[in-house]
Scaffold this motif. Structure first.
Motif, PDB file in Angstrom:
ATOM      1  N   TYR A 197      29.049   0.199   3.584  1.00 24.63           N
ATOM      2  CA  TYR A 197      28.301   0.160   2.332  1.00 24.63           C
ATOM      3  C   TYR A 197      28.185   1.555   1.735  1.00 24.63           C
ATOM      4  O   TYR A 197      28.325   1.738   0.518  1.00 24.63           O
ATOM      5  CB  TYR A 197      26.913  -0.432   2.566  1.00 24.63           C
ATOM      6  N   GLY A 198      27.926   2.553   2.577  1.00 28.11           N
ATOM      7  CA  GLY A 198      27.819   3.920   2.097  1.00 28.11           C
ATOM      8  C   GLY A 198      29.134   4.440   1.542  1.00 28.11           C
ATOM      9  O   GLY A 198      29.152   5.169   0.539  1.00 28.11           O
ATOM     10  N   ILE A 199      30.242   4.069   2.180  1.00 30.32           N
ATOM     11  CA  ILE A 199      31.561   4.489   1.676  1.00 30.32           C
ATOM     12  C   ILE A 199      31.816   3.884   0.306  1.00 30.32           C
ATOM     13  O   ILE A 199      32.313   4.547  -0.614  1.00 30.32           O
ATOM     14  CB  ILE A 199      32.658   4.097   2.673  1.00 30.32           C
ATOM     15  N   TRP A 200      31.472   2.592   0.177  1.00 27.43           N
ATOM     16  CA  TRP A 200      31.661   1.936  -1.123  1.00 27.43           C
ATOM     17  C   TRP A 200      30.810   2.593  -2.204  1.00 27.43           C
ATOM     18  O   TRP A 200      31.291   2.857  -3.300  1.00 27.43           O
ATOM     19  CB  TRP A 200      31.305   0.459  -0.985  1.00 27.43           C
ATOM     20  N   ARG A 201      29.564   2.877  -1.877  1.00 27.61           N
ATOM     21  CA  ARG A 201      28.636   3.379  -2.893  1.00 27.61           C
ATOM     22  C   ARG A 201      28.851   4.856  -3.198  1.00 27.61           C
ATOM     23  O   ARG A 201      28.750   5.274  -4.357  1.00 27.61           O
ATOM     24  CB  ARG A 201      27.195   3.152  -2.427  1.00 27.61           C
ATOM     25  N   ARG A 202      29.181   5.670  -2.196  1.00 27.31           N
ATOM     26  CA  ARG A 202      29.244   7.118  -2.385  1.00 27.31           C
ATOM     27  C   ARG A 202      30.654   7.667  -2.574  1.00 27.31           C
ATOM     28  O   ARG A 202      30.817   8.768  -3.110  1.00 27.31           O
ATOM     29  CB  ARG A 202      28.604   7.820  -1.190  1.00 27.31           C
ATOM     30  N   VAL A 203      31.655   6.930  -2.132  1.00 25.84           N
ATOM     31  CA  VAL A 203      33.026   7.456  -2.193  1.00 25.84           C
ATOM     32  C   VAL A 203      33.890   6.651  -3.158  1.00 25.84           C
ATOM     33  O   VAL A 203      34.448   7.188  -4.125  1.00 25.84           O
ATOM     34  CB  VAL A 203      33.663   7.481  -0.785  1.00 25.84           C
ATOM     35  N   VAL A 204      34.013   5.360  -2.894  1.00 23.51           N
ATOM     36  CA  VAL A 204      34.977   4.548  -3.630  1.00 23.51           C
ATOM     37  C   VAL A 204      34.502   4.248  -5.049  1.00 23.51           C
ATOM     38  O   VAL A 204      35.246   4.431  -6.017  1.00 23.51           O
ATOM     39  CB  VAL A 204      35.265   3.241  -2.863  1.00 23.51           C
ATOM     40  N   LEU A 205      33.266   3.799  -5.177  1.00 26.36           N
ATOM     41  CA  LEU A 205      32.773   3.411  -6.501  1.00 26.36           C
ATOM     42  C   LEU A 205      32.739   4.574  -7.499  1.00 26.36           C
ATOM     43  O   LEU A 205      33.146   4.397  -8.664  1.00 26.36           O
ATOM     44  CB  LEU A 205      31.390   2.775  -6.370  1.00 26.36           C
ATOM     45  N   PRO A 206      32.293   5.785  -7.114  1.00 23.58           N
ATOM     46  CA  PRO A 206      32.334   6.893  -8.088  1.00 23.58           C
ATOM     47  C   PRO A 206      33.740   7.266  -8.553  1.00 23.58           C
ATOM     48  O   PRO A 206      33.893   7.823  -9.644  1.00 23.58           O
ATOM     49  CB  PRO A 206      31.689   8.056  -7.316  1.00 23.58           C
ATOM     50  N   LEU A 207      34.755   6.955  -7.751  1.00 22.77           N
ATOM     51  CA  LEU A 207      36.135   7.261  -8.139  1.00 22.77           C
ATOM     52  C   LEU A 207      36.776   6.153  -8.962  1.00 22.77           C
ATOM     53  O   LEU A 207      37.940   6.278  -9.353  1.00 22.77           O
ATOM     54  CB  LEU A 207      36.982   7.499  -6.884  1.00 22.77           C
ATOM     55  N   SER A 208      36.034   5.093  -9.219  1.00 29.08           N
ATOM     56  CA  SER A 208      36.603   3.912  -9.888  1.00 29.08           C
ATOM     57  C   SER A 208      36.070   3.739 -11.298  1.00 29.08           C
ATOM     58  O   SER A 208      35.954   2.614 -11.779  1.00 29.08           O
ATOM     59  CB  SER A 208      36.297   2.656  -9.052  1.00 29.08           C
ATOM     60  N   GLY A 209      35.725   4.837 -11.960  1.00 29.85           N
ATOM     61  CA  GLY A 209      35.178   4.746 -13.307  1.00 29.85           C
ATOM     62  C   GLY A 209      36.046   3.989 -14.292  1.00 29.85           C
ATOM     63  O   GLY A 209      35.562   3.098 -14.999  1.00 29.85           O
ATOM     64  N   PRO A 210      37.353   4.292 -14.383  1.00 29.27           N
ATOM     65  CA  PRO A 210      38.196   3.555 -15.343  1.00 29.27           C
ATOM     66  C   PRO A 210      38.258   2.055 -15.060  1.00 29.27           C
ATOM     67  O   PRO A 210      38.220   1.246 -15.999  1.00 29.27           O
ATOM     68  CB  PRO A 210      39.573   4.208 -15.168  1.00 29.27           C
ATOM     69  N   ALA A 211      38.346   1.667 -13.784  1.00 33.44           N
ATOM     70  CA  ALA A 211      38.399   0.238 -13.458  1.00 33.44           C
ATOM     71  C   ALA A 211      37.082  -0.446 -13.770  1.00 33.44           C
ATOM     72  O   ALA A 211      37.054  -1.571 -14.285  1.00 33.44           O
ATOM     73  CB  ALA A 211      38.753   0.057 -11.981  1.00 33.44           C
ATOM     74  N   VAL A 212      35.976   0.216 -13.469  1.00 33.78           N
ATOM     75  CA  VAL A 212      34.657  -0.342 -13.788  1.00 33.78           C
ATOM     76  C   VAL A 212      34.501  -0.497 -15.297  1.00 33.78           C
ATOM     77  O   VAL A 212      33.983  -1.511 -15.784  1.00 33.78           O
ATOM     78  CB  VAL A 212      33.544   0.543 -13.200  1.00 33.78           C
ATOM     79  N   ALA A 213      34.954   0.502 -16.057  1.00 33.46           N
ATOM     80  CA  ALA A 213      34.866   0.423 -17.513  1.00 33.46           C
ATOM     81  C   ALA A 213      35.720  -0.718 -18.051  1.00 33.46           C
ATOM     82  O   ALA A 213      35.300  -1.447 -18.968  1.00 33.46           O
ATOM     83  CB  ALA A 213      35.308   1.745 -18.137  1.00 33.46           C
ATOM     84  N   SER A 214      36.901  -0.919 -17.495  1.00 31.56           N
ATOM     85  CA  SER A 214      37.767  -2.009 -17.941  1.00 31.56           C
ATOM     86  C   SER A 214      37.137  -3.361 -17.657  1.00 31.56           C
ATOM     87  O   SER A 214      37.100  -4.245 -18.531  1.00 31.56           O
ATOM     88  CB  SER A 214      39.130  -1.914 -17.245  1.00 31.56           C
ATOM     89  N   LEU A 215      36.628  -3.530 -16.438  1.00 28.23           N
ATOM     90  CA  LEU A 215      35.999  -4.799 -16.080  1.00 28.23           C
ATOM     91  C   LEU A 215      34.744  -5.040 -16.910  1.00 28.23           C
ATOM     92  O   LEU A 215      34.468  -6.171 -17.326  1.00 28.23           O
ATOM     93  CB  LEU A 215      35.670  -4.816 -14.587  1.00 28.23           C
ATOM     94  N   THR A 216      33.974  -3.991 -17.163  1.00 33.37           N
ATOM     95  CA  THR A 216      32.765  -4.130 -17.977  1.00 33.37           C
ATOM     96  C   THR A 216      33.101  -4.586 -19.383  1.00 33.37           C
ATOM     97  O   THR A 216      32.478  -5.511 -19.925  1.00 33.37           O
ATOM     98  CB  THR A 216      32.016  -2.784 -18.031  1.00 33.37           C
ATOM     99  N   LEU A 217      34.091  -3.960 -19.982  1.00 34.05           N
ATOM    100  CA  LEU A 217      34.467  -4.310 -21.351  1.00 34.05           C
ATOM    101  C   LEU A 217      35.002  -5.732 -21.432  1.00 34.05           C
ATOM    102  O   LEU A 217      34.593  -6.520 -22.303  1.00 34.05           O
ATOM    103  CB  LEU A 217      35.510  -3.324 -21.867  1.00 34.05           C
ATOM    104  N   LEU A 218      35.901  -6.104 -20.523  1.00 39.18           N
ATOM    105  CA  LEU A 218      36.488  -7.443 -20.555  1.00 39.18           C
ATOM    106  C   LEU A 218      35.436  -8.515 -20.323  1.00 39.18           C
ATOM    107  O   LEU A 218      35.427  -9.554 -20.997  1.00 39.18           O
ATOM    108  CB  LEU A 218      37.591  -7.541 -19.500  1.00 39.18           C
ATOM    109  N   THR A 219      34.530  -8.276 -19.369  1.00 40.47           N
ATOM    110  CA  THR A 219      33.496  -9.267 -19.070  1.00 40.47           C
ATOM    111  C   THR A 219      32.511  -9.391 -20.215  1.00 40.47           C
ATOM    112  O   THR A 219      32.118 -10.503 -20.607  1.00 40.47           O
ATOM    113  CB  THR A 219      32.759  -8.885 -17.781  1.00 40.47           C
TER     114      THR A 219
END
Length: 293
Positions: A197-219
């Protein structure tokens, strides 16, 4: 005194910087096609904006009156008094924000498990889950309605939230982007004692800004423009979304076409604003999805 001499460009260099006539013609044709396609896409929106400034009897005149005479600015005032526009926008915004947040949260978390955590049957489970995208919604629309009715969630906003809190497409999109993040980062985080959970929250998720933005916009766009779902589950006028509300302006014998066009313009503005603000991240997220790091 020493003089500086520049060697003339070689023949291959001259040929590389010079386009052939066929290349020039091809590029010109490509530009013409792109301009024509852009015009074909924009013409309906231009007509909608122009129609929002007309009277009802001027909207469907032949030939089309591209310059309204007179300009009926009162349509943008009447829409708030003749229709419950404030309630429709509030309900639509609430559903769009909540469902978008839940889909990004659940999609990114599940994608991390499918991409970074190794467990038995992971690939088979992922293919089965993503395979549900191929099943049309009409195939399980009735069982979903029966389920929501049994749970006493029908005719509430909770029905829309519960049905759209998870998205197989969101998991697929986020997983493909997570594949581009080097596995060495996760391994180093595990050595430092971080949980998954810590890896997802502190490492992977902060590096996934473009993917999060794409999913946010499409949804957000998908939920905002949804018509069939609210039509089935939201029957009370006080919980209608803007798509259902605009449909209510069409009666059996009359239709407020000018107000419908005005409401449509107001409903498009938030989507256009969000897209303009997040366009750079959206394009970057789509372009880098599936590219291994």
């Amino acid at each position: 005194m020493a003089t500086l001499t520049l060697d003339p460009p070689s023949a291959p260099q001259r040929r590389a910087g010079k386009r052939t006539p066929w290349q020039v013609v091809g590029r010109a044709v490509l530009y013409v096609v792109m301009v024509a396609a852009a015009a074909a896409i924009l013409v309906p929106f231009v007509w909608m904006v122009i129609s929002s400034l007309k009277n009802n009897n001027q909207i469907f005149t032949v030939p089309i009156q591209w310059i309204p005479d007179p300009l009926v600015w009162n349509n943008y005032l009447d829409i708030w008094t003749k229709a419950n526009m404030t309630t429709w926008l509030r309900n639509t915004l609430l559903l769009s924000v909540v469902i978008t947040f839940l889909q990004v949260l659940t999609g990114s978390f599940a994608a991390y498990g499918f991409s970074k955590v190794r467990f038995r049957g992971r690939d088979v489970l992922f293919l089965a889950y993503v395979g549900t995208i191929a099943v049309p919604w009409q195939a399980y629309m009735i069982p979903q309605f029966i389920l929501m009715s049994k749970l006493n969630l029908s005719n509430t906003l909770w029905a829309m939230i519960a049905l759209q809190a998870f998205s197989a497409f969101g998991v697929f999109l986020m997983k493909q982007y997570y594949e581009s993040i080097p596995e060495e980062l996760s391994e180093a985080a595990r050595i430092d004692g971080l949980s998954e959970y810590g890896i997802w929250r502190r490492v992977v998720l902060p590096l996934s800004g473009p993917a999060v933005a794409s999913l946010t916009l499409l949804t957000f766009v998908n939920v905002w423009n949804d018509y069939l779902g609210p039509l089935i589950y939201l029957r009370s006028p006080e919980i209608w979304t803007i798509q259902i509300g605009l449909k209510s302006l069409v009666s059996q014998y009359n239709a407020e076409h000018a107000l419908i066009m005005t409401g449509s313009v107001l409903s498009v503005l938030p989507i256009a604003l969000i897209f303009l603000l997040g366009q750079r991240y959206f394009v970057q997220g789509i372009a880098t999805t599936g590219v291994k790091g």
